[in-house]
Design a protein around this motif. Sequence first.
Motif, PDB file in Angstrom:
ATOM      1  N   SER A 153      61.799  30.288 -68.074  1.00 55.08           N
ATOM      2  CA  SER A 153      63.211  30.480 -68.104  1.00 55.08           C
ATOM      3  C   SER A 153      64.171  28.957 -68.292  1.00 55.08           C
ATOM      4  O   SER A 153      63.194  28.282 -68.448  1.00 55.08           O
ATOM      5  CB  SER A 153      63.975  30.564 -66.602  1.00 55.08           C
ATOM      6  N   SER A 154      65.354  28.724 -69.352  1.00 51.89           N
ATOM      7  CA  SER A 154      65.553  27.651 -69.365  1.00 51.89           C
ATOM      8  C   SER A 154      65.708  26.637 -68.436  1.00 51.89           C
ATOM      9  O   SER A 154      66.575  25.952 -68.827  1.00 51.89           O
ATOM     10  CB  SER A 154      67.406  27.947 -70.336  1.00 51.89           C
ATOM     11  N   GLY A 155      66.639  27.775 -67.249  1.00 48.07           N
ATOM     12  CA  GLY A 155      66.824  26.444 -65.734  1.00 48.07           C
ATOM     13  C   GLY A 155      65.119  25.980 -65.573  1.00 48.07           C
ATOM     14  O   GLY A 155      64.110  26.526 -66.009  1.00 48.07           O
ATOM     15  N   SER A 156      65.067  24.608 -65.478  1.00 46.53           N
ATOM     16  CA  SER A 156      64.338  23.485 -64.895  1.00 46.53           C
ATOM     17  C   SER A 156      62.957  24.499 -63.810  1.00 46.53           C
ATOM     18  O   SER A 156      63.720  25.415 -62.794  1.00 46.53           O
ATOM     19  CB  SER A 156      64.719  22.523 -64.412  1.00 46.53           C
ATOM     20  N   VAL A 157      62.141  24.411 -63.522  1.00 42.70           N
ATOM     21  CA  VAL A 157      60.702  24.833 -63.007  1.00 42.70           C
ATOM     22  C   VAL A 157      61.847  24.681 -61.630  1.00 42.70           C
ATOM     23  O   VAL A 157      61.404  25.664 -61.225  1.00 42.70           O
ATOM     24  CB  VAL A 157      59.528  24.540 -63.403  1.00 42.70           C
ATOM     25  N   GLU A 158      61.529  23.787 -61.119  1.00 49.91           N
ATOM     26  CA  GLU A 158      62.660  23.461 -60.288  1.00 49.91           C
ATOM     27  C   GLU A 158      63.251  24.463 -59.911  1.00 49.91           C
ATOM     28  O   GLU A 158      63.328  24.581 -58.650  1.00 49.91           O
ATOM     29  CB  GLU A 158      62.716  21.864 -59.971  1.00 49.91           C
ATOM     30  N   ALA A 159      64.584  23.940 -60.583  1.00 50.63           N
ATOM     31  CA  ALA A 159      65.328  25.462 -60.513  1.00 50.63           C
ATOM     32  C   ALA A 159      64.811  26.360 -59.986  1.00 50.63           C
ATOM     33  O   ALA A 159      65.333  27.305 -59.374  1.00 50.63           O
ATOM     34  CB  ALA A 159      66.473  24.756 -61.271  1.00 50.63           C
TER      35      ALA A 159
END
Length: 261
Positions: A153-159
């Motif tokens: 995902s373009s969202g961070s791994v943490e997100a």
Amino acid sequence: MGVLPVPAEVRAILLDIEGTTTPIAFVQETLFPYIKDNVKEYLRAHWEEEECQQDVGLLRKQAQEDSSLDGAVPIPLESGSGEEELERVIQAVVDNVHWQMSLDRKTTALKQLQGHMWRAAYATGHVKGEIFEDVVPAIRKWREAGMKVYIYSSGSVEAQKLLFGYSTEGDILELFDGHFDTKIGPKVESESYRRIAASIGCATKNILFLTDVPREANAAEEADTHVAVVIRPGNAGLTDDEKSYYSLISSFTELFLPSST
């Protein structure tokens, strides 16, 4: 759309999030507005913390790279001259974040700050990650059949981990073998899928990528990755050419694994 047989050579399923595992409305109407509404308050509360300063440093560096773009918002350095100046710098960060979000930028700097803000929101119960109801049962079946399952995902791994760790289905992080974000490369570039394959130790042809975005599907296909485009409520419509060209599914239950028979 019916049943889509998964090629026998596929060993791993790579999943997009927004519009694939999770309603676009959740991202657009819950996650992003939370950032816009709370970023100033968050920065004021955490400004002195090392993590927040790292986030601001990344945003400042990104702002320098963006300086030639129309409407770009610079973030000045602090000179340590009091409360008024601090407010000015914080406001510049807020304006920069709002500007990037208005353009739907996918910069690592923006995603990192968002991830840290969402962490606080999930942990306090202000936000729960929404998951389509077919997702968890299907992934459990795939894993029982010996399939590896990854998120890209373009969202961070943490997100990503927050969304699945604090989801409407509970903590479902155990269902995933790994997570990738834009640090591995943009989702619209074929090289990113080659890097993912190398990272998980297989060939690109051993991966099936599920996404709602034809440009991402095209990039994956260029890397010799199998793809299917996911049709969900609220997703952008496809052209007639895209509908006829791509394999389409509207639910994960439509994937048929030969190895599961």
